[in-house]
Design a protein around this motif. Structure first.
Motif, mmCIF file in Angstrom:
data_model
loop_
_atom_site.group_PDB
_atom_site.id
_atom_site.type_symbol
_atom_site.label_atom_id
_atom_site.label_comp_id
_atom_site.label_asym_id
_atom_site.label_seq_id
_atom_site.Cartn_x
_atom_site.Cartn_y
_atom_site.Cartn_z
ATOM 1 N N ALA A 27 6.269 -14.123 15.497
ATOM 2 C CA ALA A 27 5.086 -14.535 16.258
ATOM 3 C C ALA A 27 5.081 -13.906 17.649
ATOM 4 C CB ALA A 27 5.037 -16.056 16.359
ATOM 5 N N ASN A 28 6.211 -13.970 18.338
ATOM 6 C CA ASN A 28 6.274 -13.422 19.697
ATOM 7 C C ASN A 28 6.075 -11.908 19.721
ATOM 8 O OD1 ASN A 28 6.722 -15.862 21.121
ATOM 9 N ND2 ASN A 28 8.896 -15.822 20.596
ATOM 10 N N SER A 29 6.630 -11.213 18.748
ATOM 11 C CA SER A 29 6.473 -9.759 18.724
ATOM 12 C C SER A 29 5.055 -9.365 18.303
ATOM 13 C CB SER A 29 7.512 -9.129 17.794
ATOM 14 O OG SER A 29 7.386 -9.626 16.474
ATOM 15 N N HIS A 30 4.514 -10.071 17.277
ATOM 16 C CA HIS A 30 3.157 -9.745 16.841
ATOM 17 C C HIS A 30 2.144 -10.027 17.944
ATOM 18 C CE1 HIS A 30 -0.474 -9.450 14.403
ATOM 19 N NE2 HIS A 30 -0.841 -10.604 14.952
ATOM 20 N N TRP A 31 2.241 -11.195 18.557
ATOM 21 C CA TRP A 31 1.264 -11.536 19.592
ATOM 22 C C TRP A 31 1.400 -10.631 20.814
ATOM 23 C CZ3 TRP A 31 1.946 -17.484 18.675
ATOM 24 C CH2 TRP A 31 0.972 -17.903 17.751
ATOM 25 N N GLY A 32 2.629 -10.224 21.156
ATOM 26 C CA GLY A 32 2.802 -9.291 22.255
ATOM 27 C C GLY A 32 2.100 -7.967 21.978
ATOM 28 N N VAL A 90 12.354 -4.991 18.200
ATOM 29 C CA VAL A 90 10.899 -5.062 18.034
ATOM 30 C C VAL A 90 10.240 -4.196 19.104
ATOM 31 C CG1 VAL A 90 10.942 -7.358 16.993
ATOM 32 C CG2 VAL A 90 10.772 -7.147 19.483
ATOM 33 N N GLU A 91 9.007 -3.784 18.838
ATOM 34 C CA GLU A 91 8.293 -2.906 19.762
ATOM 35 C C GLU A 91 7.672 -3.655 20.932
ATOM 36 O OE1 GLU A 91 8.075 0.467 20.003
ATOM 37 O OE2 GLU A 91 9.726 0.247 18.584
ATOM 38 N N HIS A 92 7.339 -4.920 20.719
ATOM 39 C CA HIS A 92 6.792 -5.741 21.800
ATOM 40 C C HIS A 92 7.378 -7.135 21.653
ATOM 41 C CE1 HIS A 92 3.644 -2.700 20.920
ATOM 42 N NE2 HIS A 92 3.574 -2.616 22.240
#
Length: 688
Positions: free
Chosen positions: A458-463, A501-503
């Motif tokens: 969730a944190n990486s996708h939303w970022g 992760v990328e973001h």
């Protein structure tokens, strides 16, 4: 011919000597000590032939002390005057050398009564100024007397109430000019103790535990931990959102520890119709940002705290309990959430479509991993989760979490250290008499892994989603490469190499972290196609980053300090005389069975994962230091924890240990290989 003597001023002091030679501009003078000095004519105040210079100074000082200052002030003319003029007025005749010198010394030594206007020249203080100055002198005299009274009382074993009442403040943010601080400092020095240990010995600070807690609170919460009165009530807030938000057609469940009261994440799983067996995973996050708007009164309170503070037996929440209760994802309630839906192919567990929605959801269960970990084993989940509540859903999430982990490990270039035992501290009872229990839990236990991987997702996708939309956000990043262990927080999206992760933008704990609350506002606006509360390069975002970093670091240091304190208390309560530890790198070691990592200076050069036995020589709960000595190098095989260690974490551990204050060192007379093992910060380097 009688010798000529001079009374003169040199370097702010009066001296007398015998003239050896003279010119119009200066004199060569010999002092009673035999030293010779050159005296300018303008510095000479009195010329005399008798008595001798030493006799003059001795008799003049004695006579000066007997002169009544009030009478001298009354006799003085209300203008500038020379000392010899005052001497004639005072004595009623042409003064001899001793009489003139005594008046000079008395005038010069009473700056309250007589203001100096030049060498040998004075002016009496005006009456109103004199009275104010005398009052100040008397006040200072009383203060000095009171200070000495305080010092004597503390040295005798007592404690003045005035000092006891501000004991913590005198150590944390002292007024160094106050009587209380000066008295404490003097009494401590004369008692050969530090001020802290003197206050502890006299009972002004109840115990080392109270010192650690109260010192932190005085620094982090100078106005107290209670929330301000008059804050808005959450009553009816959630109900007001009912008509504005759709109700999701799924039922969710959370996975937390039994002690968790801020339940801010939950999950759901549902089949996707006409998709050939695909499943949709829902990650649902409590949405206080729907009601707590930027700049409102409650937002200011949350921003002032920045985060919930955790320590064994203590918790100081970022938001008032009523607001936490209103938005917490408690079982049996319908609550507003920010949801991320992820479509998953059951064949290879790959992620397909994603969707972010602001909605309401029904919370069916609050699962507690400390009650389920023993039965929620990999074998049970591989078999379909029979016997577990929500067993089939947990089994699918377990498979998916492992797939996510494998993907991150491929990016990281190394496995995630998921097998190491981590320790937590539980207290039975309150205060200094609490019994300490050290609880072990395997890092990466199935339920733990599920929650961690879904939060990272969730944190990486939303970022990445916010970055793609050009919306401002607060990110966490970590550069790739050796030694790049520092995690940074900023407003620029960048990869997080440590997680793979990328973001990465913290967004899943808005009830307990202010950064997550800020990011959630941005996510809600993006999901609703509304204007963002924060725009790129918003100055307030930079301020939040700076403030959060400082507060979060302080809170973590306090948590680590209290965990180390209770480790020492556990050693005492269980009369532990020996410990076993594992060498991590050089003199850096990890103590088995405790959340304690530290250095043992003088430790022989041993290979990584070598097991050693240590004698416990002592511990200090004030300095939080543990004195140990190498007793034996063990020959048994490395433990499962050693196999699970990530060598790349060693630099981070070493940096954390080196940054800690090395205190309570063992005296030099101690046996070889003896020193304080200073612990590092416990917990993961970047908690999800």
């Amino acid at each position: 011919m009688a010798s000529q003597h001079l009374l003169f001023e040199e370097d702010g002091a009066f001296k007398a000597g015998t003239v050896l030679a003279a010119t119009d501009a200066s004199y060569q003078v010999e002092l009673a000590s035999g030293k010779r000095t050159k005296v300018k004519s303008g510095h000479v105040l009195l010329r005399f032939t008798q008595p001798t210079p030493p006799q003059l100074m001795q008799r003049a000082q004695a006579d000066a002390a007997a002169i009544d200052l009030d009478f001298l002030w009354e006799c003085a003319p209300q203008r500038e005057f020379d000392f010899d003029e005052m001497a004639r007025e005072y004595h009623g005749h042409e003064p001899n050398a001793v009489e003139a010198a005594s008046i000079l010394l008395r005038l010069h030594g009473a700056p309250v009564y007589f203001h100096r206007k030049g060498r040998g020249r004075f002016r009496p203080a005006p009456p109103e100024i004199l009275q104010a100055a005398l009052a100040a002198v008397e006040r200072k005299r009383r203060q000095e007397a009171l200070r000495q009274e305080y010092v004597d009382e503390m040295k005798a074993g007592g404690m003045p109430p005035a000092i006891a009442a501000q004991a913590i403040a005198l150590l944390v943010e002292p007024d160094r000019n106050s009587i209380e601080y000066k008295a404490l400092e003097q009494a401590a020095a004369e008692s050969h103790l530090s001020p802290l240990r003197l206050l502890l010995a006299r009972g002004a600070i109840a115990s080392p535990r109270r010192w650690h807690v109260d010192a932190f609170l005085a620094s982090a919460f100078p106005r107290g931990v209670a929330f301000p009165s008059g804050l808005p009530s959450p009553s009816g807030v959630v109900e007001t959102l009912d008509g504005a938000l759709p109700l999701a057609a799924v039922e969710a469940f959370s996975i937390d520890d039994s002690t968790t009261t801020e339940i801010d994440d939950a999950f759901s799983l549902q089949p996707i119709e006409a998709s050939g067996g695909a499943w949709r995973i829902g990650i649902h996050i409590a949405a206080p940002a729907l009601a707590i708007r930027r700049g409102d009164e409650l937002d200011a309170v949350a921003r002032g705290r920045m985060s919930t503070v955790y320590a064994p037996g203590l918790k100081y929440t970022m938001l008032p309990e009523a607001w936490i209760e209103a938005f917490s994802l408690n079982a049996g309630r319908i609550v507003p959430v920010l949801s991320l839906y992820v479509d998953v192919d059951p064949a290879d567990l790959s992620v397909g479509a994603t969707r972010t929605v602001v909605e309401r959801i029904r919370i069916r269960d609050n699962l507690r991993h400390d009650r389920l970990d023993e039965i929620a084993t990999p074998e049970c989940l591989e078999a379909g989760g029979d016997g577990l509540p929500r067993g089939s859903e947990l089994a699918f999430l377990w498979r998916f979490a492992r797939r996510l982990l494998a993907g991150r490990e491929a990016v990281r270039g190394r496995p995630e250290p998921v097998g190491r035992t981590e320790y937590s501290i539980a207290l039975e009872g309150d205060g200094d008499d609490a019994r300490v229990e050290i609880r072990a839990r395997r890092r990466g236990a199935p339920l733990d892994l599920m929650v961690a991987e879904l939060m990272i997702l969730a944190n990486s996708h939303w970022g990445g989603w916010l970055a793609q939309k050009g919306r401002a956000a607060i990110y966490r990043s970590q550069a790739r490469g050796p030694g790049a262990n520092r995690v940074r927080m900023g407003t620029t999206p960048a990869p997080h190499a440590g997680i793979g992760v990328e973001h990465y933008a913290w967004s899943t704990s808005p009830l307990r972290r202010y950064v997550d609350l800020v990011n959630q506002r941005q996510l809600i606006a993006a999901a609703s196609d509304a204007a963002a509360p924060y725009v790129p390069n918003d100055a307030e975002l930079f301020a939040v980053v700076s403030g959060f970093d400082a507060a979060y670091t302080s809170y973590n240091e306090f948590q680590d300090r209290m965990e180390r304190f209770w480790c020492l208390r556990w050693l005492r309560q269980n009369d532990v005389r020996q410990l076993v530890a594992t060498v991590l790198k050089g003199d850096l070691l990890r103590v088995d069975g405790l959340p304690w990592v530290g250095r043992l200076p003088g430790l022989p050069d041993l290979p990584r994962a070598t097991r050693i036995r240590l004698d416990v020589l002592g511990c200090d709960e004030v300095d939080i230091s543990l004195q140990m000595r190498l007793a034996e190098v063990l020959r048994d095989q490395p433990t499962a924890d050693d196999a699970a260690e990530d060598e790349d974490d060693d630099e981070e551990r070493a940096a954390a240990v080196d940054a800690a204050e090395v205190i309570g060192a063992v005296p030099a007379t101690a046996p070889p290989s003896t020193a304080s093992a200073v612990p590092e910060a416990s917990g993961s380097p970047d908690p999800v």
